[in-house]
Write an enzyme that holds these catalytic residues in place. Structure first.
Site, PDB file in Angstrom:
ATOM      1  N   ASP A  94       0.790  -1.250   0.000  1.00 44.47           N
ATOM      2  CA  ASP A  94       0.000   0.000   0.000  1.00 44.47           C
ATOM      3  C   ASP A  94       0.817   1.294   0.000  1.00 44.47           C
ATOM      4  OD1 ASP A  94      -1.859  -1.982   0.239  1.00 44.47           O
ATOM      5  OD2 ASP A  94      -2.834  -1.211   2.032  1.00 44.47           O
ATOM      6  N   GLU A 132      -4.668  -0.816  -1.415  1.00 42.15           N
ATOM      7  CA  GLU A 132      -5.989  -0.871  -0.789  1.00 42.15           C
ATOM      8  C   GLU A 132      -6.925   0.044  -1.574  1.00 42.15           C
ATOM      9  OE1 GLU A 132      -6.184   0.235   3.365  1.00 42.15           O
ATOM     10  OE2 GLU A 132      -8.373   0.176   3.369  1.00 42.15           O
ATOM     11  N   LYS A 184      -6.646  -4.887  -3.086  1.00 36.53           N
ATOM     12  CA  LYS A 184      -7.301  -5.496  -1.923  1.00 36.53           C
ATOM     13  C   LYS A 184      -8.346  -4.551  -1.337  1.00 36.53           C
ATOM     14  CE  LYS A 184      -3.575  -4.249   1.368  1.00 36.53           C
ATOM     15  NZ  LYS A 184      -4.352  -3.465   2.286  1.00 36.53           N
ATOM     16  N   LYS A 244      -7.810  -4.467   4.869  1.00 37.85           N
ATOM     17  CA  LYS A 244      -6.506  -4.105   5.417  1.00 37.85           C
ATOM     18  C   LYS A 244      -5.503  -5.224   5.168  1.00 37.85           C
ATOM     19  CE  LYS A 244      -8.347  -0.311   6.940  1.00 37.85           C
ATOM     20  NZ  LYS A 244      -8.313   0.841   6.019  1.00 37.85           N
ATOM     21  N   VAL A 303       3.002   0.478   4.322  1.00 40.47           N
ATOM     22  CA  VAL A 303       2.303   1.363   5.250  1.00 40.47           C
ATOM     23  C   VAL A 303       0.845   0.886   5.391  1.00 40.47           C
ATOM     24  CG1 VAL A 303       3.758   3.325   4.691  1.00 40.47           C
ATOM     25  CG2 VAL A 303       1.671   2.979   3.376  1.00 40.47           C
ATOM     26  N   CYS A 307      -2.260  -2.088   7.831  1.00 40.24           N
ATOM     27  CA  CYS A 307      -2.202  -3.059   6.736  1.00 40.24           C
ATOM     28  C   CYS A 307      -0.983  -3.981   6.813  1.00 40.24           C
ATOM     29  CB  CYS A 307      -2.278  -2.337   5.401  1.00 40.24           C
ATOM     30  SG  CYS A 307      -3.897  -1.582   5.177  1.00 40.24           S
ATOM     31  N   GLN A 335       7.675 -13.027  22.051  1.00 36.04           N
ATOM     32  CA  GLN A 335       7.373 -14.443  22.304  1.00 36.04           C
ATOM     33  C   GLN A 335       8.057 -15.364  21.287  1.00 36.04           C
ATOM     34  OE1 GLN A 335       3.229 -15.271  23.708  1.00 36.04           O
ATOM     35  NE2 GLN A 335       2.827 -13.250  22.823  1.00 36.04           N
TER      36      GLN A 335
HETATM   37  N1  TIU Z   1      -2.836   0.541   4.164  1.00 35.70           N
HETATM   38  C1  TIU Z   1      -3.296   0.909   5.362  1.00 35.70           C
HETATM   39  O1  TIU Z   1      -2.626   0.806   6.376  1.00 35.70           O
HETATM   40  N2  TIU Z   1      -4.574   1.453   5.396  1.00 35.70           N
HETATM   41  C2  TIU Z   1      -4.997   2.337   6.340  1.00 35.70           C
HETATM   42  O2  TIU Z   1      -6.147   2.792   6.323  1.00 35.70           O
HETATM   43  N3  TIU Z   1      -4.100   2.713   7.277  1.00 35.70           N
HETATM   44  C3  TIU Z   1      -4.250   3.654   8.274  1.00 35.70           C
HETATM   45  O3  TIU Z   1      -3.373   3.733   9.134  1.00 35.70           O
HETATM   46  N4  TIU Z   1      -5.297   4.444   8.267  1.00 35.70           N
END
Ligand code: TIU
Length: 223
Positions: free
Chosen positions: A24, A72, A129, A132, A157, A162, A202
């Site tokens: 993403d 996303e 996708k 998330k 990110v 995600c 862990q």
């Molecule tokens: N790709 C992803 O992390 N989508 C989000 O909406 N992330 C946020 O932190 N909002």
């Protein structure tokens, strides 16, 4: 084989069965004017991950690692967007609404696409996708299994959303995941730290954590 200096212990990988997964890196999240900023976030925190992720992407291409990108977003008619996701946040500019880079998180719009530094090359699968996690309602698992992939090196990110969701999904499907901490980013420094800690706690409950420098060193000596 090669071994990356990582936590909680070294991550062993075979370049032939390893994929780099770029999650993403879309303008909607990383650039001013996108969905990330619409949610009230400081997008400059995410931009920090782009240069190290670019170094990893170039090295992976040079070593012929499989490279996969995810985005996303939703169909233009939003038929694959759960009403609950659309309503969440009570945003004035939310999913499907017009923004400075086109309709927010809609496939085909400028903001939905990947930043130019990390743009996919021909032959690199791009997985669109709706959720998330990158495995939910996508053919990612088939794409990986068809190539005999067993290990994932993860950049992207945001770390706690995600990236973490995808790593958890991958873990349950039997993949070993290495998250590169300088190639993932969050709008919240405290979540970045916690999300990475959760992966490697862990004994590596969801996977391993390292960084671009240590991964590139290992890749350079891999056979
Ligand atoms: N790709 C992803 O992390 N989508 C989000 O909406 N992330 C946020 O932190 N909002």
């Amino acid at each position: 084989m090669a071994a990356v200096n990582a936590e909680p212990y070294e991550f062993e990988f075979d370049p032939k069965t390893t994929a780099l997964v770029m999650i993403d890196f879309q303008r909607d999240f990383v650039d001013p004017g996108g969905f990330g900023e619409a949610l009230g976030n400081d997008v400059s925190l995410l931009r920090r991950a782009v240069p190290p992720a670019e170094r990893v992407l170039k090295a992976a291409r040079a070593r012929a690692l499989m490279v996969i990108h995810t985005r996303e977003g939703h169909r233009p008619d939003l038929s694959d967007c759960p009403p609950a996701k659309k309503a969440r946040g009570r945003l004035t500019a939310g999913i499907g609404d017009p923004g400075p880079m086109g309709r927010i998180l809609v496939r085909g719009e400028e903001g939905h696409d990947i930043v130019k530094e990390l743009y996919p090359e021909p032959g690199e699968p791009v997985v669109d996708k709706p959720g998330k996690g990158a495995f939910f309602a996508t053919d990612l698992d088939s794409i990986l299994k068809n190539r005999g992939i067993r290990q994932l090196v993860v950049c992207g990110v945001t770390t706690e959303v995600c990236v973490n969701t995808t790593v958890r999904e991958a873990n349950d499907r039997g993949y070993d995941c290495l998250v590169l901490e300088d190639c993932v980013a969050s709008y919240f420094p405290e979540f970045q730290k916690a999300a990475l800690a959760m992966v490697k706690a862990q004994g590596g409950i969801f996977g391993w954590v390292s960084d671009s420098k240590r991964f590139l060193e290992a890749l350079a000596t891999a056979r």
